[in-house]
Motif scaffolding. Structure first.
Motif, PDB file in Angstrom:
ATOM      1  N   ILE A 109      -1.593   0.469 -36.655  1.00 56.79           N
ATOM      2  CA  ILE A 109      -2.830   1.225 -36.449  1.00 56.79           C
ATOM      3  C   ILE A 109      -3.817   0.389 -35.642  1.00 56.79           C
ATOM      4  CG2 ILE A 109      -2.606   2.716 -38.471  1.00 56.79           C
ATOM      5  CD1 ILE A 109      -4.595   0.841 -39.924  1.00 56.79           C
ATOM      6  N   SER A 110      -4.621   1.081 -34.868  1.00 52.43           N
ATOM      7  CA  SER A 110      -5.601   0.439 -33.992  1.00 52.43           C
ATOM      8  C   SER A 110      -6.721  -0.210 -34.789  1.00 52.43           C
ATOM      9  CB  SER A 110      -6.195   1.481 -33.050  1.00 52.43           C
ATOM     10  OG  SER A 110      -7.329   0.962 -32.396  1.00 52.43           O
ATOM     11  N   ILE A 111      -7.164  -1.362 -34.309  1.00 53.08           N
ATOM     12  CA  ILE A 111      -8.275  -2.065 -34.948  1.00 53.08           C
ATOM     13  C   ILE A 111      -9.547  -1.225 -34.913  1.00 53.08           C
ATOM     14  CG2 ILE A 111      -8.925  -3.317 -32.851  1.00 53.08           C
ATOM     15  CD1 ILE A 111      -9.186  -5.624 -35.364  1.00 53.08           C
ATOM     16  N   SER A 112      -9.617  -0.273 -33.988  1.00 55.19           N
ATOM     17  CA  SER A 112     -10.805   0.571 -33.896  1.00 55.19           C
ATOM     18  C   SER A 112     -10.682   1.879 -34.685  1.00 55.19           C
ATOM     19  CB  SER A 112     -11.126   0.871 -32.425  1.00 55.19           C
ATOM     20  OG  SER A 112     -10.066   1.539 -31.816  1.00 55.19           O
ATOM     21  N   SER A 113      -9.554   2.076 -35.369  1.00 54.72           N
ATOM     22  CA  SER A 113      -9.387   3.292 -36.173  1.00 54.72           C
ATOM     23  C   SER A 113     -10.282   3.214 -37.411  1.00 54.72           C
ATOM     24  CB  SER A 113      -7.925   3.464 -36.590  1.00 54.72           C
ATOM     25  OG  SER A 113      -7.568   2.475 -37.530  1.00 54.72           O
ATOM     26  N   PRO A 114     -10.687   4.357 -37.948  1.00 54.73           N
ATOM     27  CA  PRO A 114     -11.570   4.353 -39.117  1.00 54.73           C
ATOM     28  C   PRO A 114     -10.977   3.595 -40.315  1.00 54.73           C
ATOM     29  CG  PRO A 114     -11.492   6.544 -38.164  1.00 54.73           C
ATOM     30  CD  PRO A 114     -10.465   5.717 -37.444  1.00 54.73           C
ATOM     31  N   ILE A 115      -9.685   3.750 -40.566  1.00 55.80           N
ATOM     32  CA  ILE A 115      -9.085   3.082 -41.730  1.00 55.80           C
ATOM     33  C   ILE A 115      -9.042   1.562 -41.532  1.00 55.80           C
ATOM     34  CG2 ILE A 115      -6.638   3.262 -41.116  1.00 55.80           C
ATOM     35  CD1 ILE A 115      -6.412   4.244 -44.187  1.00 55.80           C
ATOM     36  N   ALA A 116      -8.727   1.112 -40.319  1.00 57.63           N
ATOM     37  CA  ALA A 116      -8.696  -0.324 -40.057  1.00 57.63           C
ATOM     38  C   ALA A 116     -10.105  -0.911 -40.142  1.00 57.63           C
ATOM     39  CB  ALA A 116      -8.082  -0.612 -38.689  1.00 57.63           C
ATOM     40  N   ARG A 117     -11.078  -0.221 -39.577  1.00 58.07           N
ATOM     41  CA  ARG A 117     -12.464  -0.715 -39.647  1.00 58.07           C
ATOM     42  C   ARG A 117     -12.923  -0.836 -41.098  1.00 58.07           C
ATOM     43  NH1 ARG A 117     -14.076   3.132 -35.306  1.00 58.07           N
ATOM     44  NH2 ARG A 117     -15.084   4.215 -37.007  1.00 58.07           N
ATOM     45  N   LYS A 163       1.198   2.850 -48.566  1.00 54.41           N
ATOM     46  CA  LYS A 163       1.469   2.777 -47.131  1.00 54.41           C
ATOM     47  C   LYS A 163       1.273   1.353 -46.654  1.00 54.41           C
ATOM     48  CE  LYS A 163       0.211   7.491 -45.987  1.00 54.41           C
ATOM     49  NZ  LYS A 163      -0.594   8.379 -45.190  1.00 54.41           N
ATOM     50  N   THR A 164       2.003   1.000 -45.598  1.00 54.85           N
ATOM     51  CA  THR A 164       1.888  -0.325 -44.992  1.00 54.85           C
ATOM     52  C   THR A 164       1.694  -0.168 -43.496  1.00 54.85           C
ATOM     53  OG1 THR A 164       3.324  -1.291 -46.682  1.00 54.85           O
ATOM     54  CG2 THR A 164       3.026  -2.550 -44.664  1.00 54.85           C
ATOM     55  N   TYR A 165       0.652  -0.819 -42.985  1.00 58.13           N
ATOM     56  CA  TYR A 165       0.353  -0.785 -41.554  1.00 58.13           C
ATOM     57  C   TYR A 165      -0.053  -2.174 -41.077  1.00 58.13           C
ATOM     58  CZ  TYR A 165       0.147   4.320 -41.673  1.00 58.13           C
ATOM     59  OH  TYR A 165       0.453   5.646 -41.807  1.00 58.13           O
ATOM     60  N   GLN A 166       0.236  -2.446 -39.803  1.00 54.18           N
ATOM     61  CA  GLN A 166      -0.260  -3.655 -39.165  1.00 54.18           C
ATOM     62  C   GLN A 166      -1.458  -3.260 -38.301  1.00 54.18           C
ATOM     63  OE1 GLN A 166       2.274  -5.627 -36.261  1.00 54.18           O
ATOM     64  NE2 GLN A 166       1.202  -7.563 -36.592  1.00 54.18           N
ATOM     65  N   VAL A 167      -2.522  -4.054 -38.363  1.00 55.38           N
ATOM     66  CA  VAL A 167      -3.722  -3.805 -37.574  1.00 55.38           C
ATOM     67  C   VAL A 167      -3.515  -4.451 -36.203  1.00 55.38           C
ATOM     68  CG1 VAL A 167      -6.217  -4.123 -37.423  1.00 55.38           C
ATOM     69  CG2 VAL A 167      -5.140  -3.807 -39.664  1.00 55.38           C
ATOM     70  N   VAL A 168      -3.477  -3.625 -35.148  1.00 59.51           N
ATOM     71  CA  VAL A 168      -3.184  -4.097 -33.784  1.00 59.51           C
ATOM     72  C   VAL A 168      -4.235  -3.569 -32.801  1.00 59.51           C
ATOM     73  CG1 VAL A 168      -0.699  -4.256 -34.225  1.00 59.51           C
ATOM     74  CG2 VAL A 168      -1.646  -2.154 -33.305  1.00 59.51           C
ATOM     75  N   GLY A 169      -4.105  -3.947 -31.541  1.00 57.23           N
ATOM     76  CA  GLY A 169      -5.013  -3.479 -30.495  1.00 57.23           C
ATOM     77  C   GLY A 169      -4.760  -2.025 -30.135  1.00 57.23           C
ATOM     78  N   ASP A 170      -5.746  -1.410 -29.493  1.00 56.48           N
ATOM     79  CA  ASP A 170      -5.652   0.010 -29.124  1.00 56.48           C
ATOM     80  C   ASP A 170      -4.406   0.365 -28.315  1.00 56.48           C
ATOM     81  OD1 ASP A 170      -8.013   0.516 -30.457  1.00 56.48           O
ATOM     82  OD2 ASP A 170      -9.255   0.411 -28.655  1.00 56.48           O
ATOM     83  N   PRO A 171      -4.028  -0.421 -27.283  1.00 58.68           N
ATOM     84  CA  PRO A 171      -2.898   0.003 -26.444  1.00 58.68           C
ATOM     85  C   PRO A 171      -1.549   0.016 -27.156  1.00 58.68           C
ATOM     86  CG  PRO A 171      -4.042  -1.891 -25.455  1.00 58.68           C
ATOM     87  CD  PRO A 171      -4.651  -1.629 -26.780  1.00 58.68           C
ATOM     88  N   GLU A 172      -1.414  -0.733 -28.235  1.00 57.68           N
ATOM     89  CA  GLU A 172      -0.112  -0.827 -28.899  1.00 57.68           C
ATOM     90  C   GLU A 172      -0.055  -0.049 -30.217  1.00 57.68           C
ATOM     91  OE1 GLU A 172       0.647  -4.931 -30.329  1.00 57.68           O
ATOM     92  OE2 GLU A 172      -1.434  -5.297 -29.780  1.00 57.68           O
ATOM     93  N   VAL A 230      -9.076  -7.084 -24.186  1.00 59.06           N
ATOM     94  CA  VAL A 230      -8.363  -6.131 -25.039  1.00 59.06           C
ATOM     95  C   VAL A 230      -7.443  -6.938 -25.957  1.00 59.06           C
ATOM     96  CG1 VAL A 230      -6.751  -4.196 -25.067  1.00 59.06           C
ATOM     97  CG2 VAL A 230      -8.415  -4.389 -23.219  1.00 59.06           C
ATOM     98  N   PRO A 231      -7.738  -6.967 -27.273  1.00 62.62           N
ATOM     99  CA  PRO A 231      -6.869  -7.738 -28.165  1.00 62.62           C
ATOM    100  C   PRO A 231      -5.515  -7.072 -28.311  1.00 62.62           C
ATOM    101  CG  PRO A 231      -8.468  -6.525 -29.455  1.00 62.62           C
ATOM    102  CD  PRO A 231      -8.807  -6.293 -28.009  1.00 62.62           C
ATOM    103  N   MET A 232      -4.458  -7.879 -28.323  1.00 59.81           N
ATOM    104  CA  MET A 232      -3.120  -7.339 -28.570  1.00 59.81           C
ATOM    105  C   MET A 232      -2.214  -8.451 -29.088  1.00 59.81           C
ATOM    106  SD  MET A 232      -1.540  -6.557 -24.768  1.00 59.81           S
ATOM    107  CE  MET A 232      -2.920  -5.578 -24.268  1.00 59.81           C
TER     108      MET A 232
END
Length: 157
Positions: free
Chosen positions: A119-127, A102-111, A4-6
């Motif tokens: 936002i999660s790396i698996s979210s549609p916008i991050a992907r 907007k500004t977001y950091q791409v992070v792992g799902d748990p955080e 799990v990346p974080m």
């Protein structure tokens, strides 16, 4: 199971929550159960039932945290660089329709916590952003139709 990346900060936050739940919450709940037991008949004791439910929820979260921490692939974002969006990137983008930035950091799902700018790396916008550079446009399918965005800035901090 997969790693799990974080981020380092995400790992610290999960470790702190694990420590709090195992040290403080467990003791508090055990004390609440003991106090409720002292009130007598357990079959009609709402305090006892509530404390047991709290205990169940707390123990479930502890098991979840144990698993996440055991599978953690900790990535130090401060050591990353580049001009493409990848895990750990802090991305500023503009909605091409509304000009909203907007500004977001791409992070792992748990955080992930969109309200805190992660936002999660698996979210549609991050992907959709992964692999893109500053100035690139990307589209995300949304319930109200497809949305277009343009990446303004990529940082690794």
């Amino acid at each position: 199971m997969d790693k799990v990346p974080m981020t380092v900060q995400g790992h610290k936050a999960l470790s702190a929550e694990f420590e709090h739940r195992t040290s403080n919450e467990r003791r508090r709940i055990i004390d609440a159960i003991a106090e409720a037991r002292a009130h007598g008949d357990l079959s009609e004791n709402a305090e006892y039932s509530a404390a047991k439910e709290q205990q169940s929820l707390n123990e479930g979260r502890i098991k979840e945290l144990e698993t996440l921490l055991a599978l953690a692939d900790i990535i130090d974002v401060t050591k990353l660089s580049g001009d493409k969006v990848k895990f750990g990137a802090t991305v500023t983008y503009i909605d091409e329709d509304t000009e909203e930035e907007k500004t977001y950091q791409v992070v792992g799902d748990p955080e992930a916590d969109a309200s805190a700018g992660r936002i999660s790396i698996s979210s549609p916008i991050a992907r959709a952003m992964i692999g893109k550079e500053e100035g690139d446009s990307f589209e995300v399918a949304a319930p109200g139709g497809s949305r277009s965005y343009e990446i303004v800035k990529i940082r690794y901090i």
